[in-house]
Design an enzyme around this catalytic site. Structure first.
Site, PDB file in Angstrom:
ATOM      1  N   ASP A   8      66.435  13.140  23.710  1.00  0.00           N
ATOM      2  CA  ASP A   8      65.243  13.915  24.054  1.00  0.00           C
ATOM      3  C   ASP A   8      64.019  13.112  23.642  1.00  0.00           C
ATOM      4  O   ASP A   8      63.900  12.706  22.481  1.00  0.00           O
ATOM      5  CB  ASP A   8      65.244  15.264  23.335  1.00  0.00           C
ATOM      6  CG  ASP A   8      66.314  16.210  23.864  1.00  0.00           C
ATOM      7  OD1 ASP A   8      67.072  15.809  24.772  1.00  0.00           O
ATOM      8  OD2 ASP A   8      66.392  17.347  23.356  1.00  0.00           O
ATOM      9  N   ASP A 129      68.337  26.969  32.176  1.00  0.00           N
ATOM     10  CA  ASP A 129      68.131  27.222  30.753  1.00  0.00           C
ATOM     11  C   ASP A 129      67.894  28.709  30.569  1.00  0.00           C
ATOM     12  O   ASP A 129      66.972  29.267  31.176  1.00  0.00           O
ATOM     13  CB  ASP A 129      66.928  26.437  30.238  1.00  0.00           C
ATOM     14  CG  ASP A 129      67.013  24.953  30.577  1.00  0.00           C
ATOM     15  OD1 ASP A 129      68.143  24.442  30.669  1.00  0.00           O
ATOM     16  OD2 ASP A 129      65.956  24.324  30.745  1.00  0.00           O
TER      17      ASP A 129
END
Length: 255
Positions: A8, A129
């Site tokens: 990330d 998500d």
């Protein structure tokens, strides 16, 4: 089952967020290219990149870093975060990414996702998500009223390569994946589902094998690798190609 290490990116640094909270950042590596090469050396067959700045702002803040990682590796790289136009998606594919992940636009502009999938077979992934079963967008800042499983089923005939199912409540917690939501997602989808969020130990990875017969084909692992809770080489031996374990043939989990 494919184990996919995650990097990330926030300001071109390798970090992890806790439950998607940008105020709860842990920095793990100042050199994402070196980190990516390390995962490749340990046996990774694919790398999962997230542009956290892009997810939040929609701007390609980490492009130079993404390009450097893609150029350095010999394995496929997939990227999500802030990819919200056809032009942006195809720009990323053109400079070497194997796949792009579309999240926010999947709910806001589903026809765009379907168009991209038709133009780029096997290279478009939908990222769903969810928190409490509802889809979140724009870097998890906005919460919708759309059911995650309904969104998944909307893309069954679209030609996408896979769905990445992230459970926000478990992401970055090391508390174990949400098997129930993954099972529901796999049942709703006709394409492979990749699990994301919550893996904290080898037992969590082994538990996912029970979902492989339903269509869960891979798992993205982040914090557990960085914290040393999971060793990538051992994990690949345990549940990857050539593993000793076979997925259960019965269906012992929730109906």
């Amino acid at each position: 089952m494919e184990i996919i290490p995650a990097i990330d990116l926030l300001d071109s640094v390798c970090v992890r967020l806790h439950q998607g909270d940008y105020e709860k950042v842990t920095r793990f590596s100042e050199d994402p290219v070196d980190q990516a090469l390390s995962w490749q050396k340990q046996g990774a067959t694919r790398l999962h990149l997230v542009d956290l700045d892009g997810a939040k702002s929609g701007e390609p803040v980490n492009d130079s870093c993404v390009r450097a990682i893609t150029s350095a590796l010999n394995i496929p790289v997939q990227l999500g975060g802030g990819v919200r136009t056809l032009e942006r998606a195809e720009e990323l594919l053109a400079y070497g990414l194997e796949q792009v992940i579309l999240g926010t636009v999947a709910i806001e502009q589903p026809q765009l996702v379907k168009q991209l999938a038709q133009r780029n077979p096997g290279r478009i992934i939908v990222g769903i998500d969810a928190k409490n079963g509802k889809v979140a967008t724009r870097g998890w800042i906005s919460q919708s009223e759309v059911n995650a499983t309904d969104l998944a089923s909307d893309f069954n005939a679209a030609g996408i390569a896979a769905i990445i199912s992230t459970d926000i409540a478990t992401d970055g917690t090391l508390e174990g994946p949400n098997l129930e939501s993954l099972r529901a997602m796999a049942n709703a989808s006709s394409v492979p589902v990749i699990a994301s969020g919550g893996v904290g130990c080898m037992a969590d990875l082994l538990s996912l094998l029970a979902l492989e017969p339903y269509g869960v084909s891979g798992v993205i692992v982040g914090r557990a690798l960085y914290d040393g809770k999971v060793d990538l080489k051992e994990a690949i031996r345990a549940i990857g190609d050539g593993r000793l374990q076979d997925p259960p043939t019965s269906k012992p989990l929730m109906a």
